[in-house]
Design a protein around this motif. Structure first.
Motif, short mmCIF file in Angstrom:
data_model
loop_
_atom_site.label_atom_id
_atom_site.label_comp_id
_atom_site.label_asym_id
_atom_site.label_seq_id
_atom_site.Cartn_x
_atom_site.Cartn_y
_atom_site.Cartn_z
N PHE A 216 0.49 -1.42 -0.63
CA PHE A 216 -0.17 0.01 -0.06
C PHE A 216 1.02 1.16 -0.35
O PHE A 216 0.60 1.87 0.03
CB PHE A 216 -0.78 0.36 1.16
CG PHE A 216 -1.59 -1.11 0.81
CD1 PHE A 216 -3.10 -0.95 0.74
CD2 PHE A 216 -1.76 -2.22 1.92
CE1 PHE A 216 -4.15 -2.11 0.46
CE2 PHE A 216 -2.68 -2.93 2.10
CZ PHE A 216 -4.10 -2.89 0.79
N HIS A 217 2.06 1.06 -0.65
CA HIS A 217 2.62 2.20 -0.13
C HIS A 217 2.07 3.50 -0.97
O HIS A 217 2.84 4.81 -0.93
CB HIS A 217 4.31 1.97 -0.68
CG HIS A 217 5.67 2.71 -0.49
ND1 HIS A 217 5.67 4.26 -0.89
CD2 HIS A 217 5.90 2.71 1.01
CE1 HIS A 217 6.64 5.02 -0.44
NE2 HIS A 217 6.89 4.05 0.68
N ARG A 218 2.67 3.01 -2.45
CA ARG A 218 1.45 4.20 -3.35
C ARG A 218 0.16 4.68 -2.80
O ARG A 218 -0.02 5.84 -2.84
CB ARG A 218 0.98 3.23 -5.27
CG ARG A 218 1.52 3.99 -6.12
CD ARG A 218 0.18 3.52 -6.55
NE ARG A 218 0.94 2.43 -8.21
CZ ARG A 218 2.09 3.39 -9.05
NH1 ARG A 218 1.60 4.20 -8.95
NH2 ARG A 218 2.41 2.85 -9.72
N THR A 219 -0.34 3.90 -2.11
CA THR A 219 -1.80 4.21 -1.95
C THR A 219 -1.41 5.48 -0.63
O THR A 219 -2.38 6.37 -0.68
CB THR A 219 -3.02 3.24 -1.27
OG1 THR A 219 -3.77 1.92 -2.73
CG2 THR A 219 -4.10 3.83 -0.26
N LEU A 220 -0.42 5.46 -0.06
CA LEU A 220 -0.81 6.16 1.29
C LEU A 220 0.48 7.19 0.86
O LEU A 220 0.57 8.35 1.12
CB LEU A 220 -0.27 5.27 2.31
CG LEU A 220 -0.82 3.94 2.82
CD1 LEU A 220 0.39 3.24 4.05
CD2 LEU A 220 -2.05 4.81 3.80
N PHE A 221 1.44 7.11 0.66
CA PHE A 221 2.04 8.47 -0.16
C PHE A 221 2.53 7.82 -2.02
O PHE A 221 3.55 9.63 -1.77
CB PHE A 221 3.82 7.48 0.37
CG PHE A 221 3.83 7.80 2.05
CD1 PHE A 221 3.83 8.02 2.84
CD2 PHE A 221 4.05 5.87 2.08
CE1 PHE A 221 3.69 7.68 4.23
CE2 PHE A 221 3.56 5.19 3.29
CZ PHE A 221 3.85 6.05 4.66
N GLY A 222 2.19 7.50 -2.63
CA GLY A 222 1.52 8.25 -3.99
C GLY A 222 2.71 8.02 -4.47
O GLY A 222 2.87 8.05 -5.66
N VAL A 223 4.03 7.11 -4.28
CA VAL A 223 4.52 6.38 -4.74
C VAL A 223 4.92 5.07 -4.66
O VAL A 223 4.49 4.69 -3.67
CB VAL A 223 5.86 7.08 -4.17
CG1 VAL A 223 6.17 8.48 -5.82
CG2 VAL A 223 6.69 7.54 -3.25
#
Length: 229
Positions: A216-223
């Motif tokens: 979920f890194h992209r979901t949480l931080f955009g990347v």
């Protein structure tokens, strides 16, 4: 670049608050005037303000990409983050003399994660900072994550000195069996590795946190954490 100067100032403020105050003559003078509880309250408020300034400045800052991490390096850095999560989980799973409330551990044998390093939490932060600096490769990230890395690394000897001054005899015995550098005491023959002493919780918690952030890194931080967007 717009906002870079503000970000650099915010990084200096964060480092200054933690390196320039904590564990220095400034802290002792403040404690003498405010008392221990008064200092802790004031320092906590100052820390919250500093991190708010740093995070806000990072979000508003321009940046320049200095390098692009290849995919193999991003996967390697992801594995380093797994180690950081395990260290963090281990640091909160058992008392440690270098953390608040861990003074009783000074009198016992250095066990579990203490055999590896006496600063597991700070090393988890230092690894987190290094991973993001190397993985992102841009000027804003170097300033932002570098500020956290500096305070984590500088905090280790500072905490050691503070505990040593408070409990010199007990600290001397504990320090002789442990090290700041991970695996340093083991390599020097002053301790031994016993992963079983860590128990299952640090591994399970660390792996769970790592898997969630990886997914979920992209979901949480955009990347994305690993694969390029």
């Amino acid at each position: 670049m717009e906002g870079v100067g503000t970000l650099a100032l915010a990084a200096l403020v964060w480092v200054g608050v933690h390196v320039g105050i904590a564990g220095t003559a400034v802290r002792r003078a403040a404690v003498a005037r405010l008392g221990e509880n008064g200092f802790r309250i004031g320092f906590s408020v100052l820390s919250v303000a500093a991190i708010f300034f740093l995070v806000r400045s990072y979000g508003a800052s321009g940046t320049t990409v200095l390098w692009t991490a290849p995919e193999w390096l991003r996967w390697l850095l992801a594995l380093v983050m797994l180690a950081a999560f395990v260290l963090f989980a281990a640091s909160v799973s058992a008392p440690n003399p270098t953390m608040a409330g861990g003074e009783r551990a000074l009198g016992g044998e250095a066990r579990g994660v203490q055999r590896i390093t006496r600063h597991p939490m700070l090393w988890s932060f230092a690894l987190w900072a290094a991973v993001h600096m190397l993985g992102n490769g841009d000027t804003a990230s170097l300033l932002f994550f570098g500020a956290f890395g500096v305070t984590a690394l500088a905090g280790m000897p500072s905490i050691d000195a503070k505990v040593a001054a408070r409990e010199p005899e007990a600290w001397s015995r504990f320090a002789a069996r442990t090290s700041i550098l991970p695996f340093g005491a083991i390599a020097a023959g002053r301790n031994r590795l016993d992963l079983a002493e860590l128990g299952w919780k640090p591994w399970a918690i660390g792996l769970a946190l790592w898997a969630v952030l990886l997914a979920f890194h992209r979901t949480l931080f955009g990347v994305p954490a690993v694969l390029p967007g």
